[in-house]
Design an enzyme around this catalytic site. Sequence first.
Site, short mmCIF file in Angstrom:
data_model
loop_
_atom_site.label_atom_id
_atom_site.label_comp_id
_atom_site.label_asym_id
_atom_site.label_seq_id
_atom_site.Cartn_x
_atom_site.Cartn_y
_atom_site.Cartn_z
N ASN A 9 0.81 -1.15 -0.04
CA ASN A 9 -0.01 0.09 0.07
C ASN A 9 0.98 1.12 -0.22
OD1 ASN A 9 -1.80 1.97 0.24
ND2 ASN A 9 -2.42 1.72 2.59
N TRP A 10 1.06 1.93 -1.22
CA TRP A 10 1.87 3.09 -1.46
C TRP A 10 1.22 4.31 -0.51
CZ3 TRP A 10 3.57 3.03 -7.20
CH2 TRP A 10 4.33 2.04 -7.40
N LYS A 11 0.11 4.45 -0.23
CA LYS A 11 -0.61 5.40 0.40
C LYS A 11 -0.45 6.58 -0.68
CE LYS A 11 -0.48 3.47 4.81
NZ LYS A 11 -0.13 3.43 6.16
N HIS A 94 -9.73 1.20 5.02
CA HIS A 94 -8.39 1.20 5.93
C HIS A 94 -8.33 2.08 6.86
CE1 HIS A 94 -4.22 2.59 6.38
NE2 HIS A 94 -3.81 1.36 5.94
N GLU A 96 -6.80 4.51 8.14
CA GLU A 96 -6.77 5.96 7.71
C GLU A 96 -7.86 6.54 6.96
OE1 GLU A 96 -2.17 5.32 7.41
OE2 GLU A 96 -3.05 5.45 5.56
N GLU A 166 -5.21 -5.00 10.85
CA GLU A 166 -4.29 -3.93 11.11
C GLU A 166 -4.17 -3.42 12.35
OE1 GLU A 166 -2.20 -2.27 7.10
OE2 GLU A 166 -4.18 -1.65 7.49
N GLY A 172 2.70 2.21 10.75
CA GLY A 172 3.82 3.40 10.69
C GLY A 172 4.34 3.55 11.78
N GLY A 233 2.92 -1.17 4.18
CA GLY A 233 3.11 0.19 3.88
C GLY A 233 4.50 0.63 3.56
N GLY A 234 5.16 1.11 4.49
CA GLY A 234 6.53 1.67 4.28
C GLY A 234 7.55 0.59 3.36
#
Length: 253
Positions: A9-11, A94, A96, A166, A172, A233-234
């Site tokens: 997930n590049w966001k 998600h 976020e 998650e 993060g 993510g990262g």
Amino acid sequence: MRKIVIAGNWKMHKTKQEAEQFIDEVKQLKTNERVEAVICAPFPYLSSLVNKVKQTDVKIAAQTMHFEQSGAFTGEVSPVMLADIGVSHVIIGHSERREYYHETNETVNKKVHAAFSHHLTPIVCVGETLAQREANDTLTHIEKQIKIALDGLTDEQIANTIIAYEPIWAIGTGKTASSADANEVCAHIRNIVAKITSEQTAEKVVIQYGGSVKPENIDELLSTSDIDGALVGGASLEPASFIQLVEAGNKLS
């Protein structure tokens, strides 16, 4: 055996050039029949990346979508649009999105139904806050999320839903739930699905773990009984790191 799905997930990261360069570096990646490699990219790049991964083992996903097919929803993207350009998966709910854009369990359910109506595979996110975990509300909270998200789906649709656990406190932050703790919740999710449908259907559901997943901990997470991949993510922003994560799945297959 269930599939292992590694989804990056590049966001809100990367320019078009950076996104295309990433794909150029990973598109030779080979997965066996049990493993799926998915990149969840920002909307502006989806069409270009779908074209770049043709004839490869990499799939392209969206990070969210609206539940309506069309209409006066300025700034939104519909499942019709995603299917039209060849996107295969879509992240739904998600944390976020829930926190910053006020998505609810009910809108998550509408989006899951919309995804299946347009042959998109939903990656449904669930998870608890640190306060909920410390209050021992994790399992109750996640059970509510799962039941509402899957409401009204057929057994076949549920079997083809990817659920991503998650813990919000691990996204993060560099903190990761222990493999035992993560697997306990994923096993609980599978038990919830079994109650909604059947044990046979629940055994088909892919359940990912997400939350500071990286090459250093992926092997341990995938070695558990109920974790079938990762929503990353990262660690998915660098080609070498993403390849390592997918290769960890290949080794188990």
